[in-house]
Scaffold this motif. Structure first.
Motif, PDB file in Angstrom:
ATOM      1  N   ASP A   1       0.826  -1.210   0.000  1.00  0.00           N
ATOM      2  CA  ASP A   1       0.000   0.000   0.000  1.00  0.00           C
ATOM      3  C   ASP A   1       0.865   1.267   0.000  1.00  0.00           C
ATOM      4  OD1 ASP A   1      -2.104  -1.644  -0.006  1.00  0.00           O
ATOM      5  OD2 ASP A   1      -2.708  -1.327   2.070  1.00  0.00           O
ATOM      6  N   LEU A   2       1.964   1.228   0.764  1.00  0.00           N
ATOM      7  CA  LEU A   2       2.869   2.386   0.780  1.00  0.00           C
ATOM      8  C   LEU A   2       3.466   2.611  -0.605  1.00  0.00           C
ATOM      9  CD1 LEU A   2       4.843   2.022   4.129  1.00  0.00           C
ATOM     10  CD2 LEU A   2       3.243   3.815   3.506  1.00  0.00           C
ATOM     11  N   LEU A   3       3.839   1.498  -1.249  1.00  0.00           N
ATOM     12  CA  LEU A   3       4.433   1.631  -2.594  1.00  0.00           C
ATOM     13  C   LEU A   3       3.430   2.206  -3.588  1.00  0.00           C
ATOM     14  CD1 LEU A   3       6.710  -1.399  -3.385  1.00  0.00           C
ATOM     15  CD2 LEU A   3       7.184   1.003  -3.809  1.00  0.00           C
ATOM     16  N   LEU A   4       2.169   1.823  -3.428  1.00  0.00           N
ATOM     17  CA  LEU A   4       1.142   2.378  -4.333  1.00  0.00           C
ATOM     18  C   LEU A   4       1.067   3.893  -4.167  1.00  0.00           C
ATOM     19  CD1 LEU A   4      -1.656  -0.314  -4.096  1.00  0.00           C
ATOM     20  CD2 LEU A   4      -0.513   0.461  -6.180  1.00  0.00           C
ATOM     21  N   GLU A   5       1.261   4.358  -2.937  1.00  0.00           N
ATOM     22  CA  GLU A   5       1.242   5.815  -2.707  1.00  0.00           C
ATOM     23  C   GLU A   5       2.517   6.469  -3.220  1.00  0.00           C
ATOM     24  OE1 GLU A   5      -0.870   5.315   1.563  1.00  0.00           O
ATOM     25  OE2 GLU A   5       0.791   6.757   1.473  1.00  0.00           O
ATOM     26  N   GLN A   6       3.647   5.783  -3.020  1.00  0.00           N
ATOM     27  CA  GLN A   6       4.945   6.431  -3.244  1.00  0.00           C
ATOM     28  C   GLN A   6       5.511   6.241  -4.635  1.00  0.00           C
ATOM     29  OE1 GLN A   6       7.308   4.810  -0.130  1.00  0.00           O
ATOM     30  NE2 GLN A   6       6.398   6.107   1.422  1.00  0.00           N
ATOM     31  N   ALA A   7       5.091   5.178  -5.299  1.00  0.00           N
ATOM     32  CA  ALA A   7       5.600   4.917  -6.658  1.00  0.00           C
ATOM     33  C   ALA A   7       4.579   4.073  -7.414  1.00  0.00           C
ATOM     34  CB  ALA A   7       6.942   4.199  -6.587  1.00  0.00           C
ATOM     35  N   GLY A   8       3.311   4.510  -7.332  1.00  0.00           N
ATOM     36  CA  GLY A   8       2.210   3.725  -7.911  1.00  0.00           C
ATOM     37  C   GLY A   8       2.365   3.528  -9.414  1.00  0.00           C
TER      38      GLY A   8
ATOM     39  N   ARG B   1       5.960  10.931 -12.181  1.00  0.00           N
ATOM     40  CA  ARG B   1       5.963  12.400 -12.141  1.00  0.00           C
ATOM     41  C   ARG B   1       7.131  12.999 -12.941  1.00  0.00           C
ATOM     42  NH1 ARG B   1       7.622  15.393  -7.531  1.00  0.00           N
ATOM     43  NH2 ARG B   1       8.269  13.404  -6.669  1.00  0.00           N
ATOM     44  N   LYS B   2       8.227  12.236 -13.072  1.00  0.00           N
ATOM     45  CA  LYS B   2       9.404  12.781 -13.759  1.00  0.00           C
ATOM     46  C   LYS B   2       9.325  12.589 -15.279  1.00  0.00           C
ATOM     47  CE  LYS B   2      11.989  14.207 -10.264  1.00  0.00           C
ATOM     48  NZ  LYS B   2      11.139  14.111  -9.092  1.00  0.00           N
ATOM     49  N   CYS B   3       8.198  12.108 -15.790  1.00  0.00           N
ATOM     50  CA  CYS B   3       8.112  11.852 -17.235  1.00  0.00           C
ATOM     51  C   CYS B   3       8.296  13.140 -18.034  1.00  0.00           C
ATOM     52  CB  CYS B   3       6.794  11.184 -17.584  1.00  0.00           C
ATOM     53  SG  CYS B   3       5.376  12.224 -17.316  1.00  0.00           S
ATOM     54  N   CYS B   4       7.975  14.294 -17.427  1.00  0.00           N
ATOM     55  CA  CYS B   4       8.094  15.561 -18.170  1.00  0.00           C
ATOM     56  C   CYS B   4       9.556  15.849 -18.517  1.00  0.00           C
ATOM     57  CB  CYS B   4       7.513  16.705 -17.369  1.00  0.00           C
ATOM     58  SG  CYS B   4       5.763  16.459 -17.148  1.00  0.00           S
TER      59      CYS B   4
ATOM     60  N   ASP C   1       8.288   6.231   5.051  1.00  0.00           N
ATOM     61  CA  ASP C   1       6.910   5.745   4.871  1.00  0.00           C
ATOM     62  C   ASP C   1       5.973   6.858   4.425  1.00  0.00           C
ATOM     63  OD1 ASP C   1       6.880   7.155   7.204  1.00  0.00           O
ATOM     64  OD2 ASP C   1       5.830   5.640   8.393  1.00  0.00           O
ATOM     65  N   ARG C   2       6.472   8.088   4.324  1.00  0.00           N
ATOM     66  CA  ARG C   2       5.591   9.159   3.846  1.00  0.00           C
ATOM     67  C   ARG C   2       6.287  10.076   2.834  1.00  0.00           C
ATOM     68  NH1 ARG C   2       6.665   9.189   9.093  1.00  0.00           N
ATOM     69  NH2 ARG C   2       7.778  10.925  10.025  1.00  0.00           N
ATOM     70  N   THR C   3       7.380   9.589   2.270  1.00  0.00           N
ATOM     71  CA  THR C   3       8.083  10.382   1.262  1.00  0.00           C
ATOM     72  C   THR C   3       7.959   9.688  -0.088  1.00  0.00           C
ATOM     73  OG1 THR C   3       9.673  10.930   2.980  1.00  0.00           O
ATOM     74  CG2 THR C   3      10.302  11.478   0.724  1.00  0.00           C
ATOM     75  N   PRO C   4       7.366  10.339  -1.085  1.00  0.00           N
ATOM     76  CA  PRO C   4       7.257   9.687  -2.383  1.00  0.00           C
ATOM     77  C   PRO C   4       8.635   9.418  -2.962  1.00  0.00           C
ATOM     78  CG  PRO C   4       5.954  11.708  -2.340  1.00  0.00           C
ATOM     79  CD  PRO C   4       6.762  11.678  -1.081  1.00  0.00           C
ATOM     80  N   LEU C   5       8.753   8.370  -3.740  1.00  0.00           N
ATOM     81  CA  LEU C   5      10.016   8.120  -4.429  1.00  0.00           C
ATOM     82  C   LEU C   5      10.177   9.130  -5.565  1.00  0.00           C
ATOM     83  CD1 LEU C   5      10.115   4.226  -4.353  1.00  0.00           C
ATOM     84  CD2 LEU C   5      11.542   5.809  -3.087  1.00  0.00           C
ATOM     85  N   TYR C   6      11.301   9.037  -6.279  1.00  0.00           N
ATOM     86  CA  TYR C   6      11.699  10.059  -7.249  1.00  0.00           C
ATOM     87  C   TYR C   6      10.580  10.469  -8.221  1.00  0.00           C
ATOM     88  CZ  TYR C   6      14.940  12.298 -10.525  1.00  0.00           C
ATOM     89  OH  TYR C   6      15.603  13.183 -11.324  1.00  0.00           O
ATOM     90  N   GLY C   7       9.967   9.487  -8.880  1.00  0.00           N
ATOM     91  CA  GLY C   7       8.890   9.819  -9.840  1.00  0.00           C
ATOM     92  C   GLY C   7       7.523   9.584  -9.237  1.00  0.00           C
ATOM     93  N   GLY C   8       7.480   9.279  -7.936  1.00  0.00           N
ATOM     94  CA  GLY C   8       6.210   8.938  -7.291  1.00  0.00           C
ATOM     95  C   GLY C   8       5.414  10.169  -6.916  1.00  0.00           C
ATOM     96  N   GLY C   9       4.341   9.917  -6.161  1.00  0.00           N
ATOM     97  CA  GLY C   9       3.500  11.026  -5.724  1.00  0.00           C
ATOM     98  C   GLY C   9       2.614  11.548  -6.848  1.00  0.00           C
ATOM     99  N   THR C  10       2.262  10.665  -7.783  1.00  0.00           N
ATOM    100  CA  THR C  10       1.395  11.109  -8.889  1.00  0.00           C
ATOM    101  C   THR C  10      -0.064  11.124  -8.465  1.00  0.00           C
ATOM    102  OG1 THR C  10       1.229   8.827  -9.630  1.00  0.00           O
ATOM    103  CG2 THR C  10       2.861  10.195 -10.750  1.00  0.00           C
ATOM    104  N   GLY C  11      -0.359  10.629  -7.256  1.00  0.00           N
ATOM    105  CA  GLY C  11      -1.762  10.437  -6.897  1.00  0.00           C
ATOM    106  C   GLY C  11      -2.295   9.301  -7.748  1.00  0.00           C
ATOM    107  N   ASP C  12      -3.576   9.349  -8.072  1.00  0.00           N
ATOM    108  CA  ASP C  12      -4.163   8.284  -8.894  1.00  0.00           C
ATOM    109  C   ASP C  12      -3.474   8.283 -10.267  1.00  0.00           C
ATOM    110  OD1 ASP C  12      -5.901   7.131 -10.940  1.00  0.00           O
ATOM    111  OD2 ASP C  12      -7.303   6.844  -9.283  1.00  0.00           O
ATOM    112  N   ARG C  13      -2.886   7.133 -10.616  1.00  0.00           N
ATOM    113  CA  ARG C  13      -2.072   7.070 -11.840  1.00  0.00           C
ATOM    114  C   ARG C  13      -2.900   7.360 -13.093  1.00  0.00           C
ATOM    115  NH1 ARG C  13      -0.247   2.503 -15.070  1.00  0.00           N
ATOM    116  NH2 ARG C  13      -1.570   1.215 -13.792  1.00  0.00           N
TER     117      ARG C  13
END
Ligand SMILES: Cc1cc2nc3c(=O)[nH]c(=O)nc-3n(C[C@H](O)[C@H](O)[C@H](O)COP(=O)(O)OP(=O)(O)OC[C@H]3O[C@@H](n4cnc5c(N)ncnc54)[C@H](O)[C@@H]3O)c2cc1C
Length: 468
Positions: free
Chosen positions: A8-15, A363-366, A320-332
């Motif tokens: 679940d954490l991974l889904l939030e941080q690098a879903g 998130r880093k796709c840009c 446990d609450r820091t998104p990974l590099y490209g994570g934090g996109t919210g709902d993919r």
């Protein structure tokens, strides 16, 4: 439970790296597993697990199973268990998400640098490191060292304290990619001995795995042997991937660093698949035995806590609450759709490119899109028929520490997830890397030949897949 929390954490941080995937476990009258036992197990799982995604697991009857999986043989079929899980199509990308995230937070990361030796000095540990590609030997000093070199952990430890008993049980595992794909993963019993085989859909193929056999040599030399491939292809339902004949395409091998029972001086971590050892004066050299991808964050948190204790630093983990590099996109899906909408008027930028980039870079796709838009031709595929395109090669070199051709094709882009393992893309990718890294024609040729040698051990030349 711990695995579910980490998932679940991974889904939030690098879903963006995960795909939802139904998993089917068919039950046959002649098999070792029974439908009633499965029903009890599923109820127990739901009762204690209460999957946070709200998808309960079900036992399907024969008809429902056939509707979902018409390619499974009907004879003797009684039903199936249906679970919901997630798949990492490219676990390698999770490594880079972590590495680049660490860099963002101040870490210094060096690819192709090998620890040659560690010596205890008066005020710390002196480490000798060799730049494997450049040949330079560097020295650095640390208060503590964490040896997280997976199946190489004992070899690395022996460069600090020679002669200790082995702490890792290196175990070779092989996967085979076969033609055809379903829209679910399958756990199936092998005919004869009832051993479970797992097969997952991946990039238009099916990946079947995995074998498990002890491995003593250098983990870098593990390759799939014919007997490993036979063990995966012989007599099982997992090869029913569609109406036509299944063909084996390629296989690859890896070495798992299993922990075994803790030896003297070892402490089992919260995830019992891992044991942590402390060596040297004051226990300043930590070695991790074991390695499960699914709980890697929690294991790392425990080890860093131990290091903080050793250094006398008091700080709380935030992983446990820091998104990974490209994570934090919210709902993919929402993220992908809004990006597709914003970019739909850009010429030469088809929607499939944007979708592909979101899947790989989140998130880093840009950043990759910017490269493609600023450089004519960089939005072209790396070679005809592949999903990746040229801007990704440049990004892999400039941002993701890629230095050799196999870094890009096997571990950064999805080019190797194709029927030919990326062979036809080798030259154009090497030329694009060469333009970035200043390679001359002979270095480009050397990289291409080396890559062809590497994948020649994996390609199965359309070997028939066998069948039940
Ligand atoms: C076939 C197979 C199937 C698997 N399936 C699953 C699964 O379904 N679920 C799951 O959770 N896990 C699974 N795993 C396990 C998971 O992939 C591994 O546990 C994980 O990759 C180990 O990670 P690691 O970082 O500890 O080691 P590695 O990924 O092996 O990394 C070790 C690194 O250390 C480097 N190194 C070695 N020596 C030195 C040195 N002297 N100096 C500097 N660097 C050095 C190596 O080059 C390497 O990059 C599987 C593994 C295999 C092989």
């Amino acid at each position: 439970m711990a695995c579910l929390r980490e998932r679940d954490l991974l889904l939030e941080q690098a879903g963006h790296l995960l795909r939802p995937l139904p998993v089917l476990l068919p039950i046959y009258r002649s098999g070792l597993r029974k439908l009633w036992k499965l029903r009890v197990a599923m109820r127990l799982y739901d009762a204690i697990g209460v999957d946070s995604l709200g998808q309960t697991h079900r036992v399907l009857g024969r008809r429902q199973t056939q509707d979902l999986a018409p390619e499974l043989p009907a004879e003797g079929l009684e039903g199936a268990g249906l679970l919901h899980d997630h798949l990492f199509p490219m676990p390698e990308r999770l490594v880079f998400e972590n590495l680049l995230s660490a860099q963002e937070h101040g870490a210094r990361c060096l690819n192709y640098h090998e620890v040659l030796g560690v010596r205890a000095g008066a005020d710390g540990l002196d480490i000798e490191v060799r730049d494997v590609l450049g040949g330079r030997v560097l020295g650095c000093r640390a208060s503590m060292v964490v040896n997280a070199t997976g199946p190489w952990a004992d070899r690395t430890l022996s460069r600090f304290v020679p002669g200790l008993p082995a702490r890792v049980l290196p175990t070779k595992g092989v996967h085979v990619a076969v033609s055809g794909s379903r829209n679910y993963a399958l756990f199936s019993e092998r005919t004869g001995d009832g051993q479970l085989r797992f097969s997952v859909p991946l990039a238009g193929f099916t990946l079947v795995g995995a074998t498990s056999s002890p491995w003593e040599a250098d983990p870098a030399t593990a390759t799939p042997e014919p007997r490993d491939v036979d063990a995966l292809l012989d007599g099982a339902l997992h090869l029913r991937t569609g109406p036509g004949d299944t063909v084996a395409l390629w296989a690859y091998a890896g070495v798992r660093p299993l922990a075994g029972q803790p030896a003297a001086g070892g402490r089992t971590l919260l995830d019992p698949h891992h044991v942590l050892y402390r060596d040297g004066n004051g226990g300043r050299f930590l070695t991790l035995a074991g390695g499960k991808l699914t709980t890697y964050r929690r294991t790392a948190e425990e080890i860093v806590d131990e290091v903080c204790l050793g250094l006398g630093v008091s700080t709380e983990s935030r992983t446990d609450r820091t998104p990974l590099y490209g994570g934090g996109t919210g709902d993919r899906t929402v993220f992908r759709e809004s990006l597709c909408e914003c970019t739909e008027r850009i010429p030469n930028l088809p929607r499939r490119i944007v979708e592909h980039l979101v899947e790989l870079y989140g998130r880093k796709c840009c950043r990759v899109l910017d490269l493609a838009l600023a450089n004519p031709g960089w939005e072209e595929p790396v070679a005809p028929g592949y999903r990746d395109f040229r801007a990704q090669i440049v990004y892999a070199v400039r941002t993701e520490h890629a230095r050799r051709l196999d870094d890009v094709i096997l571990r950064r882009l999805s080019t190797a997830l194709s029927a030919d393992r990326g062979t036809a893309a080798a030259r154009p990718v090497a030329e694009a890397m060469g333009a970035e890294l200043g390679w001359d024609a002979s270095r480009v040729r050397e990289e291409v030949e080396r890559f062809h040698d590497l994948v020649a051990r994996e390609i199965l030349h359309g070997r028939p897949g066998g069948g039940p």
